[in-house]
Scaffold this motif. Structure first.
Motif, PDB file in Angstrom:
ATOM      1  N   ARG A  50       0.836  -1.221   0.000  1.00 18.19           N
ATOM      2  CA  ARG A  50       0.000   0.000   0.000  1.00 18.19           C
ATOM      3  C   ARG A  50       0.865   1.263   0.000  1.00 18.19           C
ATOM      4  N   ALA A  51       2.140   1.078  -0.324  1.00 17.81           N
ATOM      5  CA  ALA A  51       3.088   2.194  -0.203  1.00 17.81           C
ATOM      6  C   ALA A  51       2.712   3.395  -1.067  1.00 17.81           C
ATOM      7  N   SER A  52       2.135   3.136  -2.220  1.00 18.75           N
ATOM      8  CA  SER A  52       1.829   4.245  -3.136  1.00 18.75           C
ATOM      9  C   SER A  52       0.449   4.845  -2.888  1.00 18.75           C
ATOM     10  N   HIS A  53      -0.276   4.272  -1.948  1.00 13.35           N
ATOM     11  CA  HIS A  53      -1.617   4.783  -1.699  1.00 13.35           C
ATOM     12  C   HIS A  53      -1.571   6.067  -0.867  1.00 13.35           C
ATOM     13  N   TYR A  54      -2.542   6.911  -1.128  1.00 14.32           N
ATOM     14  CA  TYR A  54      -2.668   8.132  -0.334  1.00 14.32           C
ATOM     15  C   TYR A  54      -3.572   7.840   0.870  1.00 14.32           C
ATOM     16  N   PRO A  55      -3.452   8.614   1.943  1.00 16.51           N
ATOM     17  CA  PRO A  55      -4.219   8.326   3.161  1.00 16.51           C
ATOM     18  C   PRO A  55      -5.722   8.148   2.920  1.00 16.51           C
ATOM     19  N   ARG A  56      -6.280   8.936   1.992  1.00 12.99           N
ATOM     20  CA  ARG A  56      -7.732   8.847   1.777  1.00 12.99           C
ATOM     21  C   ARG A  56      -8.135   7.474   1.231  1.00 12.99           C
ATOM     22  N   ALA A  57      -7.163   6.752   0.655  1.00 15.34           N
ATOM     23  CA  ALA A  57      -7.463   5.434   0.091  1.00 15.34           C
ATOM     24  C   ALA A  57      -7.198   4.320   1.099  1.00 15.34           C
ATOM     25  N   LEU A  58      -6.849   4.688   2.324  1.00 15.48           N
ATOM     26  CA  LEU A  58      -6.555   3.687   3.352  1.00 15.48           C
ATOM     27  C   LEU A  58      -7.631   3.712   4.439  1.00 15.48           C
ATOM     28  N   SER A  59      -7.851   2.549   5.049  1.00 16.03           N
ATOM     29  CA  SER A  59      -8.800   2.504   6.172  1.00 16.03           C
ATOM     30  C   SER A  59      -8.161   3.146   7.400  1.00 16.03           C
ATOM     31  N   GLY A  60      -8.970   3.356   8.441  1.00 17.24           N
ATOM     32  CA  GLY A  60      -8.440   3.945   9.665  1.00 17.24           C
ATOM     33  C   GLY A  60      -7.309   3.125  10.258  1.00 17.24           C
ATOM     34  N   GLY A  61      -7.516   1.788  10.283  1.00 16.19           N
ATOM     35  CA  GLY A  61      -6.485   0.913  10.834  1.00 16.19           C
ATOM     36  C   GLY A  61      -5.208   0.975  10.017  1.00 16.19           C
ATOM     37  N   GLU A  62      -5.374   1.032   8.691  1.00 14.25           N
ATOM     38  CA  GLU A  62      -4.187   1.116   7.827  1.00 14.25           C
ATOM     39  C   GLU A  62      -3.466   2.444   8.013  1.00 14.25           C
ATOM     40  N   GLN A  63      -4.242   3.502   8.153  1.00  8.88           N
ATOM     41  CA  GLN A  63      -3.611   4.814   8.370  1.00  8.88           C
ATOM     42  C   GLN A  63      -2.808   4.822   9.664  1.00  8.88           C
ATOM     43  N   GLN A  64      -3.381   4.168  10.705  1.00  7.62           N
ATOM     44  CA  GLN A  64      -2.641   4.142  11.963  1.00  7.62           C
ATOM     45  C   GLN A  64      -1.382   3.282  11.839  1.00  7.62           C
ATOM     46  N   ARG A  65      -1.440   2.252  11.006  1.00  2.52           N
ATOM     47  CA  ARG A  65      -0.233   1.430  10.804  1.00  2.52           C
ATOM     48  C   ARG A  65       0.829   2.222  10.035  1.00  2.52           C
ATOM     49  N   VAL A  66       0.367   3.081   9.082  1.00  4.56           N
ATOM     50  CA  VAL A  66       1.325   3.962   8.393  1.00  4.56           C
ATOM     51  C   VAL A  66       1.952   4.924   9.410  1.00  4.56           C
ATOM     52  N   ALA A  67       1.121   5.427  10.317  1.00  2.00           N
ATOM     53  CA  ALA A  67       1.643   6.342  11.349  1.00  2.00           C
ATOM     54  C   ALA A  67       2.659   5.620  12.239  1.00  2.00           C
ATOM     55  N   ILE A  68       2.401   4.339  12.510  1.00  2.00           N
ATOM     56  CA  ILE A  68       3.359   3.573  13.309  1.00  2.00           C
ATOM     57  C   ILE A  68       4.663   3.385  12.527  1.00  2.00           C
ATOM     58  N   ALA A  69       4.529   3.109  11.221  1.00  2.00           N
ATOM     59  CA  ALA A  69       5.735   2.984  10.396  1.00  2.00           C
ATOM     60  C   ALA A  69       6.523   4.294  10.400  1.00  2.00           C
ATOM     61  N   ARG A  70       5.795   5.429  10.373  1.00  2.00           N
ATOM     62  CA  ARG A  70       6.461   6.739  10.424  1.00  2.00           C
ATOM     63  C   ARG A  70       7.193   6.926  11.742  1.00  2.00           C
ATOM     64  N   ALA A  71       6.576   6.430  12.829  1.00  2.00           N
ATOM     65  CA  ALA A  71       7.218   6.561  14.138  1.00  2.00           C
ATOM     66  C   ALA A  71       8.432   5.650  14.252  1.00  2.00           C
ATOM     67  N   LEU A  72       8.427   4.585  13.471  1.00  2.00           N
ATOM     68  CA  LEU A  72       9.453   3.555  13.577  1.00  2.00           C
ATOM     69  C   LEU A  72      10.651   3.814  12.674  1.00  2.00           C
ATOM     70  N   VAL A  73      10.426   4.603  11.611  1.00  2.00           N
ATOM     71  CA  VAL A  73      11.383   4.637  10.503  1.00  2.00           C
ATOM     72  C   VAL A  73      12.749   5.201  10.897  1.00  2.00           C
ATOM     73  N   THR A  74      12.795   6.029  11.919  1.00  2.00           N
ATOM     74  CA  THR A  74      14.091   6.594  12.334  1.00  2.00           C
ATOM     75  C   THR A  74      14.784   5.731  13.376  1.00  2.00           C
ATOM     76  N   ASP A  75      14.184   4.563  13.673  1.00  2.00           N
ATOM     77  CA  ASP A  75      14.706   3.651  14.683  1.00  2.00           C
ATOM     78  C   ASP A  75      14.925   4.374  16.015  1.00  2.00           C
ATOM     79  N   PRO A  76      13.856   4.952  16.562  1.00  2.00           N
ATOM     80  CA  PRO A  76      14.012   5.772  17.779  1.00  2.00           C
ATOM     81  C   PRO A  76      14.191   4.909  19.036  1.00  2.00           C
ATOM     82  N   ASP A  77      14.699   5.554  20.085  1.00  2.00           N
ATOM     83  CA  ASP A  77      14.828   4.856  21.372  1.00  2.00           C
ATOM     84  C   ASP A  77      13.455   4.646  22.003  1.00  2.00           C
ATOM     85  N   LEU A  78      12.595   5.601  21.759  1.00  2.00           N
ATOM     86  CA  LEU A  78      11.311   5.618  22.440  1.00  2.00           C
ATOM     87  C   LEU A  78      10.186   5.889  21.447  1.00  2.00           C
ATOM     88  N   ILE A  79       9.122   5.082  21.567  1.00  2.00           N
ATOM     89  CA  ILE A  79       7.928   5.365  20.774  1.00  2.00           C
ATOM     90  C   ILE A  79       6.823   5.789  21.732  1.00  2.00           C
TER      91      ILE A  79
END
Lengths: 388, 272
Positions: free
Chosen positions: B160-189
């Motif tokens: 779903r990488a090329s999809h825009y948020p409007r084309a994603l369900s709420g759960g999928e959008q939150q998973r994208v948000a989690i991927a965004r939080a994860l992508v920098t490999d932070p110490d803390l989420i």
């Protein structure tokens, strides 16, 4: 994904609004650029038609008042004068009853060449003008407008002297934007004697060519002193000054138009600022998130400012291009629509184009500055507190 | 004696909790942290002398009623806000002495944020949304894109990488948000009500995913939530009320109330 893509994506978020803002700034820049060409255009026009060795001598009370014809001979005797020709308004209308559609004057055929050597009139045409008493020299613009050619015969009905003259076109005044028509003074004079028993006797303007451009002031002063305290005092001025005064009312109009243009630019600035402000306010939550994930304030500020700057600058480029097309269009039409007058002379110089672009950059920067700064400087916790 | 309550209802002292987590140096530590908001002449004490420690690699919930101070505490630990007094330490950095720009730079390197309403940029694709925090790094465009794809694969949205948020369900959008939080490999989420805008099935998916980030990647996760289901996924829960961290009997009662709510009132089926 890069910053430019982010800025562009945000600009395309509301295509209608972006398009409207783009259009408003483009049109404003086009208007400003076009109007900025007017003063320079007028100057260029004056320079193109005015010689620095030619002066006009007319009645001190104004050019609608005449001078005795004897003044012409006296002026020719002044030291430093290379030639002088007396011109009298004929006011001839062609076909369109009572309406003068091009300027036409009665002149002394034998002196035209000495006063207007810079016009490049063919020697054969000058010779024919002298030879044929009913001859006429016609400016190229008027030749084109009516589809005339050398050898054609025309009739002009004078609105000034209540007389009709049949004329033979013997030559062309080869200036692209010249509408003027010269006819023989002696021909008019004879016709008037025949009609009312009295000749012309007057001139309206004496055009004088001087030998030395450095003696212009001195010779003008000599001429005016010569007729001081006479029945018709004279006022001499350079050709550029003469035409400048002639266009004086237009300059006043331009000043008003420039003022209006400034106000239009100010209005567009406010509109653009309002648009930028709305666009930023709508995205408050996104901006807060950007800051939350670590975007520094300066980056947020720069990216928001870049949006309005990119929009307005690109609109400015379009506006300058539109103005360029518009002025070239006017220039083309001016050859066939003389009523456009000096508008056909206005062309965009690099300096004017740069001013138009500068205006768009300023509008972009200033309109985005306040909302971008406000959004960027707000502490992220405060933004979250307001939004979530 | 101060008490904390495990998800299974066991009560620990702070010292015991530290022992339970294998004596690890805490990733998060607050010392008598207070946060006071001023509204004109009024003072609102949103947080009052809260001290806690959270070990690295743990999934922790902050729970409590609205206005209890849990979001305020989360903001302090995420470096989104600064305390009025007290100390905040995360990953060895004292945050309460950093200014706004220093905190922003620190967040970019050390914290991933997840919000209740996802807060994706609607004009960017899922991949570009995930890659957004990487703009602040020195990685080139290709590497940013590659890492975004990895993060999307972790949350199961690689297709779903090329999809825009409007084309994603709420759960999928939150998973994208989690991927965004994860992508920098932070110490803390840090997640603020991550299931608050989702249905039960999607909420379970998100909680499972967060749990997996802790178990598979060793991430330390702090979650603010009202959702009693969260207790099944977290390692420990901190209960707050009126700006204070509940301890002892108070904490136990608050915990039991949530467990009862989660069970639909049948306490015996939930409590050990």
């Amino acid at each position: 994904m890069n910053y430019l893509k982010l800025v562009f994506a945000n600009l395309m978020r509301n295509k209608l609004r972006t398009g409207m803002t783009f259009g408003a700034v483009s049109l404003a820049v086009m208007l400003v650029v076009f109007l900025l060409t007017m003063p320079a255009g007028l100057d260029a026009l004056l320079n193109s038609v005015a010689s620095n060795t030619r002066v006009s001598v007319h009645n001190k009370a104004g050019i609608v008042y005449s001078l005795p014809y004897s003044y012409v001979r006296k002026v020719r005797l002044v030291e430093g004068v290379a030639g002088a020709v007396g011109t009298t308004w004929f006011g001839g209308a062609y076909e369109e009853e009572g309406r003068v559609t091009f300027p036409n004057f009665a002149v002394e055929a034998e002196h035209v060449g000495a006063v207007y050597p810079d016009y490049g009139i063919a020697s054969q045409h000058l010779e024919d003008f002298r030879r044929y008493r009913d001859g006429a020299l016609v400016g190229r613009q008027t030749m084109k407008r009516y589809g005339w050619k050398v050898g054609d015969r025309i009739t002009l009905k004078s609105t000034a002297w209540a007389i009709d003259l049949d004329l033979r076109i013997v030559g062309e005044i080869p200036l692209e934007r010249s509408p003027v028509v010269w006819i023989q003074r002696s021909y008019l004079d004879e016709a008037l004697v025949a009609q009312r028993g009295q000749g012309l006797g007057i001139v309206h303007v004496i055009w004088v060519r001087l030998e030395d451009p450095n003696r212009v002031e001195e010779v003008m002063r000599t001429i005016d002193d010569m007729f001081r305290n006479s029945e018709a005092e004279t006022a001499s001025e350079t050709e550029k000054s003469f035409f400048g005064n002639f266009f004086g009312s237009l300059k006043g109009f331009i000043t008003i138009v420039l003022l209006v243009t400034f106000l239009v630019a100010a209005c567009v600035l406010v509109i653009a600022a309002n648009t930028a402000s709305m666009a930023i306010r709508e995205r408050s939550s996104e901006i807060a998130v950007l800051k939350a994930v670590g975007f520094p304030r300066r980056v947020v500020f720069a990216s928001l400012l870049a949006e309005s700057a990119l929009l307005c600058t690109s609109a400015g480029v379009a506006g300058v291009a539109l103005a360029y097309v518009f002025t070239h269009g006017l220039r083309s039409f001016a050859a066939v629509i003389p009523s456009l007058g000096p508008l056909g002379s206005f062309l965009i110089t690099p300096a004017v184009a740069a001013q138009g672009l500068l205006l768009s950059v300023v509008v972009g920067a200033v309109s985005g500055l306040v909302p971008a700064w406000g959004a960027a400087r707000k502490p992220v916790a405060e933004a979250f507190h307001e939004l979530f | 004696m101060s008490w904390l309550v495990s998800p299974k209802g066991k009560r620990y002292t702070v010292a015991q909790m530290r022992w339970v987590t294998n004596h690890e140096e805490p990733l998060v530590r607050t010392v008598a942290v207070s946060r006071i908001y001023r509204r004109g002449v009024d003072e609102i004490r949103a947080l009052d002398r809260v001290s806690l420690e959270i070990p690295a690699g743990h999934f922790v919930a902050f729970m409590g009623p609205s206005g209890s101070g849990k979001s305020t505490l989360m903001n302090l630990l995420a470096g989104l806000d600064r305390p009025s007094s007290g100390e905040v330490w995360v990953a060895g950095q004292r945050l309460d002495i950093l200014d706004e720009d220093e905190l922003a730079a620190w967040r970019a390197r050390h914290v991933g944020l997840i919000f209740q309403f996802f807060n994706l940029i609607p004009v960017l694709s899922a991949r570009d949304n995930v890659a957004l925090p990487l703009l602040l790094t020195h990685l080139d465009k290709r590497e940013r894109s590659r890492r975004a794809d990895i993060a999307l694969r972790i949350v199961g949205l690689q297709d779903r990488a090329s999809h825009y948020p409007r084309a994603l369900s709420g759960g999928e959008q939150q998973r994208v948000a989690i991927a965004r939080a994860l992508v920098t490999d932070p110490d803390l989420i840090v997640a603020d009500e991550p299931t608050g805008d989702l249905d039960a099935r999607n909420a379970e998916t998100i909680l499972s995913l967060l749990r997996r980030l802790r178990s598979d990647f060793g991430k330390t996760i702090i979650m603010v939530t009202h959702d009693p289901r969260a207790l099944r996924f977290v390692d420990m829960a901190f209960h707050l009320d009126k700006g204070t961290l509940l301890e002892g009997e108070e904490a136990a009662r608050a915990h039991e109330a949530i467990v009862v709510a989660a069970s639909g009132g049948v306490v015996g089926h939930v409590l050990p």
